[in-house]
Scaffold this motif. Sequence first.
Motif, PDB file in Angstrom:
ATOM      1  N   GLU A   1       0.981 -10.611  -8.499  1.00 29.76           N
ATOM      2  CA  GLU A   1       1.774  -9.725  -9.361  1.00 29.76           C
ATOM      3  C   GLU A   1       3.145  -9.414  -8.799  1.00 29.76           C
ATOM      4  O   GLU A   1       3.941  -8.776  -9.477  1.00 29.76           O
ATOM      5  CB  GLU A   1       1.064  -8.364  -9.467  1.00 29.76           C
ATOM      6  CG  GLU A   1       0.233  -8.165 -10.680  1.00 29.76           C
ATOM      7  CD  GLU A   1      -0.277  -6.737 -10.778  1.00 29.76           C
ATOM      8  OE1 GLU A   1      -0.017  -5.911  -9.879  1.00 29.76           O
ATOM      9  OE2 GLU A   1      -0.949  -6.458 -11.767  1.00 29.76           O
ATOM     10  N   CYS A   2       3.379  -9.764  -7.552  1.00 30.18           N
ATOM     11  CA  CYS A   2       4.572  -9.244  -6.880  1.00 30.18           C
ATOM     12  C   CYS A   2       5.017 -10.191  -5.788  1.00 30.18           C
ATOM     13  O   CYS A   2       4.376 -11.200  -5.536  1.00 30.18           O
ATOM     14  CB  CYS A   2       4.249  -7.881  -6.267  1.00 30.18           C
ATOM     15  SG  CYS A   2       3.096  -8.016  -4.890  1.00 30.18           S
ATOM     16  N   THR A   3       6.094  -9.832  -5.119  1.00 27.53           N
ATOM     17  CA  THR A   3       6.554 -10.622  -3.979  1.00 27.53           C
ATOM     18  C   THR A   3       6.338  -9.869  -2.671  1.00 27.53           C
ATOM     19  O   THR A   3       6.881 -10.248  -1.632  1.00 27.53           O
ATOM     20  CB  THR A   3       8.047 -10.968  -4.117  1.00 27.53           C
ATOM     21  OG1 THR A   3       8.779  -9.749  -4.238  1.00 27.53           O
ATOM     22  CG2 THR A   3       8.289 -11.837  -5.332  1.00 27.53           C
ATOM     23  N   CYS A   4       5.544  -8.778  -2.734  1.00 32.66           N
ATOM     24  CA  CYS A   4       5.332  -8.032  -1.486  1.00 32.66           C
ATOM     25  C   CYS A   4       3.912  -8.109  -0.942  1.00 32.66           C
ATOM     26  O   CYS A   4       3.692  -7.778   0.224  1.00 32.66           O
ATOM     27  CB  CYS A   4       5.819  -6.589  -1.601  1.00 32.66           C
ATOM     28  SG  CYS A   4       5.093  -5.556  -2.867  1.00 32.66           S
ATOM     29  N   ARG A   5       2.956  -8.532  -1.739  1.00 34.20           N
ATOM     30  CA  ARG A   5       1.593  -8.625  -1.214  1.00 34.20           C
ATOM     31  C   ARG A   5       1.528  -9.745  -0.172  1.00 34.20           C
ATOM     32  O   ARG A   5       1.841 -10.898  -0.468  1.00 34.20           O
ATOM     33  CB  ARG A   5       0.602  -8.885  -2.354  1.00 34.20           C
ATOM     34  CG  ARG A   5      -0.849  -8.935  -1.897  1.00 34.20           C
ATOM     35  CD  ARG A   5      -1.826  -9.035  -3.061  1.00 34.20           C
ATOM     36  NE  ARG A   5      -3.165  -9.355  -2.606  1.00 34.20           N
ATOM     37  CZ  ARG A   5      -4.010  -8.464  -2.048  1.00 34.20           C
ATOM     38  NH1 ARG A   5      -3.661  -7.197  -1.932  1.00 34.20           N
ATOM     39  NH2 ARG A   5      -5.192  -8.830  -1.621  1.00 34.20           N
ATOM     40  N   LYS A   6       1.123  -9.407   1.061  1.00 37.70           N
ATOM     41  CA  LYS A   6       0.992 -10.444   2.089  1.00 37.70           C
ATOM     42  C   LYS A   6       0.029 -11.512   1.589  1.00 37.70           C
ATOM     43  O   LYS A   6      -0.982 -11.158   1.000  1.00 37.70           O
ATOM     44  CB  LYS A   6       0.467  -9.843   3.405  1.00 37.70           C
ATOM     45  CG  LYS A   6       1.398  -8.856   4.077  1.00 37.70           C
ATOM     46  CD  LYS A   6       0.737  -8.219   5.312  1.00 37.70           C
ATOM     47  CE  LYS A   6      -0.409  -7.293   4.946  1.00 37.70           C
ATOM     48  NZ  LYS A   6      -1.059  -6.640   6.093  1.00 37.70           N
TER      49      LYS A   6
ATOM     50  N   VAL B   1       3.876  -0.288   1.889  1.00 33.82           N
ATOM     51  CA  VAL B   1       2.622  -0.524   1.178  1.00 33.82           C
ATOM     52  C   VAL B   1       2.865  -1.426  -0.026  1.00 33.82           C
ATOM     53  O   VAL B   1       3.770  -1.157  -0.826  1.00 33.82           O
ATOM     54  CB  VAL B   1       2.039   0.821   0.678  1.00 33.82           C
ATOM     55  CG1 VAL B   1       0.747   0.593  -0.102  1.00 33.82           C
ATOM     56  CG2 VAL B   1       1.822   1.796   1.832  1.00 33.82           C
ATOM     57  N   CYS B   2       2.049  -2.454  -0.180  1.00 39.27           N
ATOM     58  CA  CYS B   2       2.009  -3.200  -1.446  1.00 39.27           C
ATOM     59  C   CYS B   2       0.841  -2.664  -2.260  1.00 39.27           C
ATOM     60  O   CYS B   2      -0.309  -2.834  -1.864  1.00 39.27           O
ATOM     61  CB  CYS B   2       1.836  -4.693  -1.225  1.00 39.27           C
ATOM     62  SG  CYS B   2       1.430  -5.531  -2.790  1.00 39.27           S
ATOM     63  N   PRO B   3       1.134  -2.019  -3.401  1.00 39.46           N
ATOM     64  CA  PRO B   3       0.061  -1.449  -4.229  1.00 39.46           C
ATOM     65  C   PRO B   3      -0.386  -2.388  -5.348  1.00 39.46           C
ATOM     66  O   PRO B   3      -1.144  -1.973  -6.229  1.00 39.46           O
ATOM     67  CB  PRO B   3       0.753  -0.212  -4.819  1.00 39.46           C
ATOM     68  CG  PRO B   3       2.174  -0.660  -5.010  1.00 39.46           C
ATOM     69  CD  PRO B   3       2.466  -1.653  -3.896  1.00 39.46           C
ATOM     70  N   HIS B   4       0.096  -3.627  -5.303  1.00 40.90           N
ATOM     71  CA  HIS B   4      -0.086  -4.532  -6.448  1.00 40.90           C
ATOM     72  C   HIS B   4      -1.319  -5.408  -6.305  1.00 40.90           C
ATOM     73  O   HIS B   4      -1.862  -5.561  -5.224  1.00 40.90           O
ATOM     74  CB  HIS B   4       1.162  -5.415  -6.595  1.00 40.90           C
ATOM     75  CG  HIS B   4       2.442  -4.647  -6.616  1.00 40.90           C
ATOM     76  ND1 HIS B   4       3.400  -4.754  -5.633  1.00 40.90           N
ATOM     77  CD2 HIS B   4       2.883  -3.713  -7.496  1.00 40.90           C
ATOM     78  CE1 HIS B   4       4.406  -3.922  -5.910  1.00 40.90           C
ATOM     79  NE2 HIS B   4       4.122  -3.275  -7.028  1.00 40.90           N
ATOM     80  N   ALA B   5      -1.713  -6.022  -7.416  1.00 40.80           N
ATOM     81  CA  ALA B   5      -2.803  -6.994  -7.402  1.00 40.80           C
ATOM     82  C   ALA B   5      -2.247  -8.360  -7.003  1.00 40.80           C
ATOM     83  O   ALA B   5      -1.035  -8.579  -7.007  1.00 40.80           O
ATOM     84  CB  ALA B   5      -3.471  -7.049  -8.769  1.00 40.80           C
TER      85      ALA B   5
END
Length: 159
Positions: A98-103, A91-95
């Motif tokens: 903000e991150c390198t995991c949000r598709k 799960v990517c919980p970020h906005a």
Amino acid sequence: MRNAVFLDRDGLINRQAAPHHYISTPEDFEILPGVPEAIKRLNDAGFLVIVVTNQRGVARGMLTMEQVETVHQYLQSELAKHGAHIDAIYVCPHADGECTCRKPNIGLFLMAEKEFDIDKSQSWMVGDSDTDVEAGKRYGVLSILTNSLPQAANMILAG
Ligand SMILES: [Mg+2]
Ligand SMILES: [Zn+2]
């Protein structure tokens, strides 16, 4: 090495929430027709079945990671009734941004690689959004844009 099928969640496994709504309870989580059977076919064919899902409602304070986990436990228990299972859920919980995991970033795929020995050349990404296809492309697996997991499973299993 194992072949993997990476799956988006919302709009592929379960009915998409209404705009600006977030799925925070099992009651909100409606599994789409044919999905447990399709996952079982992938299980039986030896694929790792791995869910990669963006849940920015967490960053927005609309739902908690605990609620997300509860929904995923519910999903696994429903699948188990059909003899199916998901091997892992990331799960990517970020906005956004903000991150390198949000598709379409590939951080969730890289987390999967830490846990599993994945043969990317024989693996797939399936999702209902352009960002899913883009993520699959960036990661380096074949991608299918669809909201029908049964149809995607047909394609994958046809080789
Ligand atoms: Mg989706
Ligand atoms: Zn993230």
